[in-house]
Design a protein around this motif. Sequence first.
Motif, mmCIF file in Angstrom:
data_model
loop_
_atom_site.group_PDB
_atom_site.id
_atom_site.type_symbol
_atom_site.label_atom_id
_atom_site.label_comp_id
_atom_site.label_asym_id
_atom_site.label_seq_id
_atom_site.Cartn_x
_atom_site.Cartn_y
_atom_site.Cartn_z
ATOM 1 N N SER A 169 24.289 28.982 -43.190
ATOM 2 C CA SER A 169 25.438 28.200 -43.628
ATOM 3 C C SER A 169 25.323 26.745 -43.209
ATOM 4 C CB SER A 169 26.739 28.783 -43.053
ATOM 5 O OG SER A 169 27.196 29.835 -43.843
ATOM 6 N N GLY B 90 24.827 23.751 -45.798
ATOM 7 C CA GLY B 90 26.121 23.127 -46.078
ATOM 8 C C GLY B 90 27.001 23.987 -46.943
ATOM 9 N N ASP B 91 26.938 25.292 -46.713
ATOM 10 C CA ASP B 91 27.667 26.270 -47.526
ATOM 11 C C ASP B 91 28.243 27.334 -46.595
ATOM 12 O OD1 ASP B 91 28.570 28.220 -49.282
ATOM 13 O OD2 ASP B 91 26.661 28.435 -50.331
ATOM 14 N N SER B 92 29.539 27.402 -46.481
ATOM 15 C CA SER B 92 30.174 28.323 -45.536
ATOM 16 C C SER B 92 30.119 29.794 -45.953
ATOM 17 C CB SER B 92 31.635 27.931 -45.313
ATOM 18 O OG SER B 92 32.398 28.099 -46.502
ATOM 19 N N ARG B 93 29.706 30.088 -47.156
ATOM 20 C CA ARG B 93 29.753 31.478 -47.628
ATOM 21 C C ARG B 93 28.973 32.464 -46.767
ATOM 22 N NH1 ARG B 93 28.748 30.397 -53.884
ATOM 23 N NH2 ARG B 93 27.384 28.901 -52.862
ATOM 24 N N TYR C 261 34.320 26.177 -41.153
ATOM 25 C CA TYR C 261 33.970 26.273 -42.571
ATOM 26 C C TYR C 261 34.153 24.922 -43.274
ATOM 27 C CZ TYR C 261 34.494 31.360 -41.839
ATOM 28 O OH TYR C 261 34.406 32.654 -41.384
ATOM 29 N N ARG C 262 35.256 24.242 -42.986
ATOM 30 C CA ARG C 262 35.504 22.933 -43.607
ATOM 31 C C ARG C 262 34.415 21.936 -43.208
ATOM 32 N NH1 ARG C 262 40.838 24.530 -42.527
ATOM 33 N NH2 ARG C 262 40.933 23.385 -40.557
ATOM 34 N N ASP D 141 31.078 22.824 -45.034
ATOM 35 C CA ASP D 141 31.123 22.522 -46.461
ATOM 36 C C ASP D 141 31.150 21.021 -46.732
ATOM 37 O OD1 ASP D 141 31.039 25.209 -47.213
ATOM 38 O OD2 ASP D 141 33.224 25.402 -47.254
ATOM 39 N N GLY E 228 26.998 19.527 -44.391
ATOM 40 C CA GLY E 228 25.663 20.050 -44.683
ATOM 41 C C GLY E 228 24.678 19.726 -43.569
#
Length: 127
Positions: A21, A25-28, A57-58, A61, A64
């Motif tokens: 993640s 740069g992607d919290s998924r 998470y913020r 996202d 990155g």
Amino acid sequence: MRDSIKEYEAVEAAALKFVKSVAEGDSRPARELFTDDAVLFGFLDGKLERGSIEQFYRNVDAVGGGAGFKARVDVVAVEETMAVVRVLEEGWGGRIDFTDYLLLLKIDGEWKCVAKAYNQNSDTVRR
């Protein structure tokens, strides 16, 4: 009681979702690791962050990892239903180095992170 190498590998695989993640740069992927009620504590550029994992998470996202981002996962301990992981990060967002500690619990047979605490290396703090 120290657990088997197989469990250490399972904990490492879970923690690598965190690294993925941050690097991308992607919290998924991290959302698969953390429980919905997980918490975080740490200082980002001298300001205390604490509370819901949603803040992490913020941040992920929005920023990155960056091209020079590097990470290392150290599984510190695995004790049947609990594990502690240290993650070293270098170059997050092109400038920040962190040391993270993740506290994981084995819930319904799956390693899930319930808490994240971190330190931003002082030489990377923007004042």
